[in-house]
Design a protein around this motif. Sequence first.
Motif, PDB file in Angstrom:
ATOM      1  N   LEU A 520       5.413 -41.744   4.268  1.00 51.71           N
ATOM      2  CA  LEU A 520       6.257 -41.134   5.289  1.00 51.71           C
ATOM      3  C   LEU A 520       6.638 -42.133   6.382  1.00 51.71           C
ATOM      4  O   LEU A 520       7.691 -42.013   7.013  1.00 51.71           O
ATOM      5  CB  LEU A 520       5.564 -39.921   5.896  1.00 51.71           C
ATOM      6  N   ALA A 521       5.784 -43.112   6.607  1.00 44.84           N
ATOM      7  CA  ALA A 521       6.116 -44.132   7.610  1.00 44.84           C
ATOM      8  C   ALA A 521       7.350 -44.920   7.191  1.00 44.84           C
ATOM      9  O   ALA A 521       8.116 -45.401   8.020  1.00 44.84           O
ATOM     10  CB  ALA A 521       4.929 -45.068   7.815  1.00 44.84           C
ATOM     11  N   THR A 522       7.562 -45.030   5.874  1.00 43.01           N
ATOM     12  CA  THR A 522       8.711 -45.779   5.359  1.00 43.01           C
ATOM     13  C   THR A 522       9.932 -44.882   5.149  1.00 43.01           C
ATOM     14  O   THR A 522      11.057 -45.239   5.487  1.00 43.01           O
ATOM     15  CB  THR A 522       8.350 -46.449   4.017  1.00 43.01           C
ATOM     16  N   HIS A 523       9.677 -43.679   4.582  1.00 43.69           N
ATOM     17  CA  HIS A 523      10.794 -42.843   4.145  1.00 43.69           C
ATOM     18  C   HIS A 523      11.065 -41.636   5.037  1.00 43.69           C
ATOM     19  O   HIS A 523      12.073 -40.951   4.860  1.00 43.69           O
ATOM     20  CB  HIS A 523      10.525 -42.333   2.719  1.00 43.69           C
ATOM     21  N   GLY A 524      10.177 -41.350   5.982  1.00 45.39           N
ATOM     22  CA  GLY A 524      10.303 -40.125   6.768  1.00 45.39           C
ATOM     23  C   GLY A 524      11.614 -40.016   7.527  1.00 45.39           C
ATOM     24  O   GLY A 524      12.302 -38.995   7.475  1.00 45.39           O
ATOM     25  N   LEU A 525      11.996 -41.106   8.234  1.00 44.06           N
ATOM     26  CA  LEU A 525      13.228 -41.065   9.014  1.00 44.06           C
ATOM     27  C   LEU A 525      14.450 -40.939   8.107  1.00 44.06           C
ATOM     28  O   LEU A 525      15.424 -40.255   8.448  1.00 44.06           O
ATOM     29  CB  LEU A 525      13.352 -42.310   9.890  1.00 44.06           C
ATOM     30  N   SER A 526      14.391 -41.576   6.952  1.00 39.49           N
ATOM     31  CA  SER A 526      15.503 -41.466   5.997  1.00 39.49           C
ATOM     32  C   SER A 526      15.665 -40.032   5.514  1.00 39.49           C
ATOM     33  O   SER A 526      16.783 -39.533   5.352  1.00 39.49           O
ATOM     34  CB  SER A 526      15.269 -42.388   4.796  1.00 39.49           C
ATOM     35  N   LEU A 527      14.532 -39.373   5.286  1.00 34.01           N
ATOM     36  CA  LEU A 527      14.581 -37.981   4.833  1.00 34.01           C
ATOM     37  C   LEU A 527      15.121 -37.064   5.928  1.00 34.01           C
ATOM     38  O   LEU A 527      15.937 -36.173   5.665  1.00 34.01           O
ATOM     39  CB  LEU A 527      13.181 -37.530   4.404  1.00 34.01           C
ATOM     40  N   PHE A 528      14.687 -37.273   7.152  1.00 34.77           N
ATOM     41  CA  PHE A 528      15.239 -36.487   8.260  1.00 34.77           C
ATOM     42  C   PHE A 528      16.761 -36.658   8.330  1.00 34.77           C
ATOM     43  O   PHE A 528      17.503 -35.697   8.502  1.00 34.77           O
ATOM     44  CB  PHE A 528      14.619 -36.919   9.594  1.00 34.77           C
ATOM     45  N   ASP A 529      17.216 -37.902   8.208  1.00 33.05           N
ATOM     46  CA  ASP A 529      18.642 -38.191   8.287  1.00 33.05           C
ATOM     47  C   ASP A 529      19.393 -37.543   7.131  1.00 33.05           C
ATOM     48  O   ASP A 529      20.503 -37.017   7.316  1.00 33.05           O
ATOM     49  CB  ASP A 529      18.859 -39.710   8.266  1.00 33.05           C
ATOM     50  N   HIS A 530      18.788 -37.539   5.945  1.00 29.45           N
ATOM     51  CA  HIS A 530      19.415 -36.933   4.773  1.00 29.45           C
ATOM     52  C   HIS A 530      19.683 -35.453   4.999  1.00 29.45           C
ATOM     53  O   HIS A 530      20.701 -34.922   4.533  1.00 29.45           O
ATOM     54  CB  HIS A 530      18.512 -37.131   3.545  1.00 29.45           C
ATOM     55  N   PHE A 531      18.798 -34.791   5.720  1.00 29.80           N
ATOM     56  CA  PHE A 531      18.944 -33.352   5.964  1.00 29.80           C
ATOM     57  C   PHE A 531      19.572 -33.041   7.334  1.00 29.80           C
ATOM     58  O   PHE A 531      19.493 -31.897   7.802  1.00 29.80           O
ATOM     59  CB  PHE A 531      17.577 -32.660   5.859  1.00 29.80           C
ATOM     60  N   ASP A 532      20.192 -34.033   7.949  1.00 26.82           N
ATOM     61  CA  ASP A 532      20.905 -33.856   9.226  1.00 26.82           C
ATOM     62  C   ASP A 532      19.983 -33.375  10.347  1.00 26.82           C
ATOM     63  O   ASP A 532      20.425 -32.679  11.270  1.00 26.82           O
ATOM     64  CB  ASP A 532      22.063 -32.852   9.094  1.00 26.82           C
ATOM     65  N   ILE A 533      18.709 -33.723  10.279  1.00 21.81           N
ATOM     66  CA  ILE A 533      17.753 -33.254  11.288  1.00 21.81           C
ATOM     67  C   ILE A 533      17.682 -34.273  12.420  1.00 21.81           C
ATOM     68  O   ILE A 533      17.277 -35.413  12.223  1.00 21.81           O
ATOM     69  CB  ILE A 533      16.358 -33.043  10.662  1.00 21.81           C
ATOM     70  N   LYS A 534      18.066 -33.849  13.620  1.00 26.91           N
ATOM     71  CA  LYS A 534      18.036 -34.735  14.781  1.00 26.91           C
ATOM     72  C   LYS A 534      16.886 -34.385  15.727  1.00 26.91           C
ATOM     73  O   LYS A 534      16.424 -35.239  16.480  1.00 26.91           O
ATOM     74  CB  LYS A 534      19.358 -34.655  15.537  1.00 26.91           C
ATOM     75  N   TYR A 535      16.443 -33.124  15.682  1.00 25.75           N
ATOM     76  CA  TYR A 535      15.341 -32.695  16.537  1.00 25.75           C
ATOM     77  C   TYR A 535      14.344 -31.882  15.721  1.00 25.75           C
ATOM     78  O   TYR A 535      14.729 -31.137  14.803  1.00 25.75           O
ATOM     79  CB  TYR A 535      15.841 -31.823  17.700  1.00 25.75           C
ATOM     80  N   VAL A 536      13.084 -32.052  16.069  1.00 27.31           N
ATOM     81  CA  VAL A 536      12.019 -31.203  15.537  1.00 27.31           C
ATOM     82  C   VAL A 536      11.360 -30.516  16.725  1.00 27.31           C
ATOM     83  O   VAL A 536      11.003 -31.176  17.709  1.00 27.31           O
ATOM     84  CB  VAL A 536      10.977 -32.019  14.747  1.00 27.31           C
ATOM     85  N   THR A 537      11.224 -29.205  16.638  1.00 25.89           N
ATOM     86  CA  THR A 537      10.553 -28.457  17.707  1.00 25.89           C
ATOM     87  C   THR A 537       9.251 -27.877  17.163  1.00 25.89           C
ATOM     88  O   THR A 537       9.262 -27.165  16.168  1.00 25.89           O
ATOM     89  CB  THR A 537      11.448 -27.318  18.239  1.00 25.89           C
ATOM     90  N   LEU A 538       8.178 -28.213  17.794  1.00 25.66           N
ATOM     91  CA  LEU A 538       6.857 -27.750  17.374  1.00 25.66           C
ATOM     92  C   LEU A 538       6.402 -26.642  18.324  1.00 25.66           C
ATOM     93  O   LEU A 538       6.170 -26.886  19.506  1.00 25.66           O
ATOM     94  CB  LEU A 538       5.861 -28.918  17.394  1.00 25.66           C
ATOM     95  N   HIS A 539       6.291 -25.426  17.797  1.00 23.23           N
ATOM     96  CA  HIS A 539       5.919 -24.261  18.604  1.00 23.23           C
ATOM     97  C   HIS A 539       4.409 -24.073  18.544  1.00 23.23           C
ATOM     98  O   HIS A 539       3.874 -23.453  17.616  1.00 23.23           O
ATOM     99  CB  HIS A 539       6.662 -23.023  18.109  1.00 23.23           C
ATOM    100  N   ARG A 540       3.731 -24.598  19.517  1.00 21.09           N
ATOM    101  CA  ARG A 540       2.272 -24.584  19.529  1.00 21.09           C
ATOM    102  C   ARG A 540       1.694 -23.163  19.517  1.00 21.09           C
ATOM    103  O   ARG A 540       0.659 -22.904  18.900  1.00 21.09           O
ATOM    104  CB  ARG A 540       1.763 -25.298  20.776  1.00 21.09           C
ATOM    105  N   ASN A 541       2.349 -22.245  20.244  1.00 22.80           N
ATOM    106  CA  ASN A 541       1.789 -20.902  20.378  1.00 22.80           C
ATOM    107  C   ASN A 541       1.881 -20.078  19.103  1.00 22.80           C
ATOM    108  O   ASN A 541       1.375 -18.956  19.045  1.00 22.80           O
ATOM    109  CB  ASN A 541       2.466 -20.154  21.537  1.00 22.80           C
ATOM    110  N   LEU A 542       2.505 -20.612  18.052  1.00 18.71           N
ATOM    111  CA  LEU A 542       2.541 -19.932  16.761  1.00 18.71           C
ATOM    112  C   LEU A 542       1.486 -20.466  15.801  1.00 18.71           C
ATOM    113  O   LEU A 542       1.421 -20.038  14.649  1.00 18.71           O
ATOM    114  CB  LEU A 542       3.930 -20.078  16.120  1.00 18.71           C
TER     115      LEU A 542
END
Length: 595
Positions: A520-542
């Motif tokens: 994931l250190a190598t391919h993670g950002l590429s995968l995010f870009d492939h799926f048009d993901i610019k932000y990740v929101t982590l909802h702690r209270n869930l």
Amino acid sequence: MENSIYNRHPVTKNRFVEHISVIFIFSIITVIFTFPVILDFTEQSAGVECYDKCHMMWRFWWTDFSFENGLDFYHSNYIFYPDGTSISGNLAYFTTFIGFLTVQFVDYVTAWNIIWFLGLVFGGYGCYLLANNFNKNYLTSIIAAIIFTFTTYHMSHSLVHIGLSMIVWLPLFVLFLFKLLEKQSKYYPIIGGIIFFLVSLTHLYYSVSIIIFSIIFFTIYVFREKKVSNRTFITNFSILLVIGLFSTSVLFLLNPTLNDEFPMRPIAEHIEYSTSLENLIQPTELHTTQIFSDQSVHIYEVENFIFLGYSVIFLSALAIIKYRQKHTWFWLLICGIFILMSLGPELKIFNESTGIILPGQVFYDTIPEWDELRTPVRFIVMANLALAVLVSYSMYGLIKNKFSSFKQQLILTSIIGFVILFEFSMIPYPTDSEPIPDIYEEIKMDKSKFAILPAPLGGVGDYALVSDPLISYHQLYHEKPIYGGHESRVSHETLSNTQTYFLNMFHILGSKDDIIKQDLATHGLSLFDHFDIKYVTLHRNLLSDGGTGFKQTMSEILNENATIYEDNNIVVYEIPKHNSSEPFLLLGSGWHTYE
């Protein structure tokens, strides 16, 4: 000669003032009876939890957003991006449209509270008009209206189900049915048919309830009514029903839920969401009289909150035993039938099934689409209406025979009204608020094309692949497409097609394991870009661990600290552009590990 109190307008001869006074009285009672909601009317939404409330506020937003941007209301790819899903389930068009209009002027919390408030005030007003049709008495009609709108069923569902809270059309429809017995004018069946349609716009359960009520009404009065000929009655009833059923059928055909791709709701759901016998006479933990009980209420428990009230039961019995009036036996029959229907397919006592089969089982087995009515307990609303009318009969009998002066009648009405309200009281009425991070305004202003991946994905709804409605609620403020999301009836095919590589990583039940062992250190950002993901929101209270595991996954993917916002409830990551030329692998759009 009868005292003037028994005349058509005992308190005021001005019809306009009479109706305004009823609305004013119920506005004041609602403010007091739901204290302290009024103190934070624009800050906290009336009710408990974010679940169905957040889902309905999302519907307000989507209606407004889709109209404003020329999008298809019935299909949204702003959830379950990129393919999207049908907007389905019970759409509660009436309250959704009021919400759409209201949010043009106020925020979503205030819009929710306004609709909630109107549901209580005009629920009482509608029942006042019905009860007043029989006794022509202001005070007894007010008591009937108090019972119908502040009954446990209505107060409880107003906590979470804004569609079910709008009960005003039920007594109005019944009123126009009875007008068919009194008048030969075509005005009444036409208006009655329009009200039938408004009931259907409000909620599916209420539409079915008035169909059943109409069948019972017609069956009884076509053989008994003498004032109006059977031919006239049948003609007018048919006009009303044709208008109502035709308009309702068109409405339901527009609803994407009516599709063969959805499986039948199992009979176990019907049994689970039917009432247990003791609930009819057992106050809930929300009632003020149970103030020392555990008041942590969850949405699924609300379906069991149908306490009828001891004073209501006593006064209804008094009407049947001593102060019988015209239609008394009809209302007793309605009360019995709808209580029986609320018991569902099998009789339950202390929430344990006895194995005794009830009519609900027959309906489930024989009537097409009956499985969609998986919550039989909601039929209790018509029993509440019947009890309200019966109490108005007993009240009328009491003041006519025992209390001669208006002052005595007013004192009696006030005492009985107070007793009924005390039994149904849920003071302090719960409220809820959901903090929204300031960073969403910045994300909203970002005009580039991208989607947000909110974590955790899934965990609730059918197939456990639907996200908590809290995640959809946050979309009201950032207005960007999201992976996952929440809708009432999403097909398994739709959910499968919108799964991404990250589903297993960010699913609340996922193993967090890359099955093809990519770094994931190598391919993670590429995968995010492939799926048009610019932000990740982590909802702690869930998350039970506050998101520790998810934060670890993000730290593996990101070579730098991309956290742009963090508080006790949420962490927001901005995904930087990748510069890796290393190829990555995708097995379809992801992989499927959940049944």
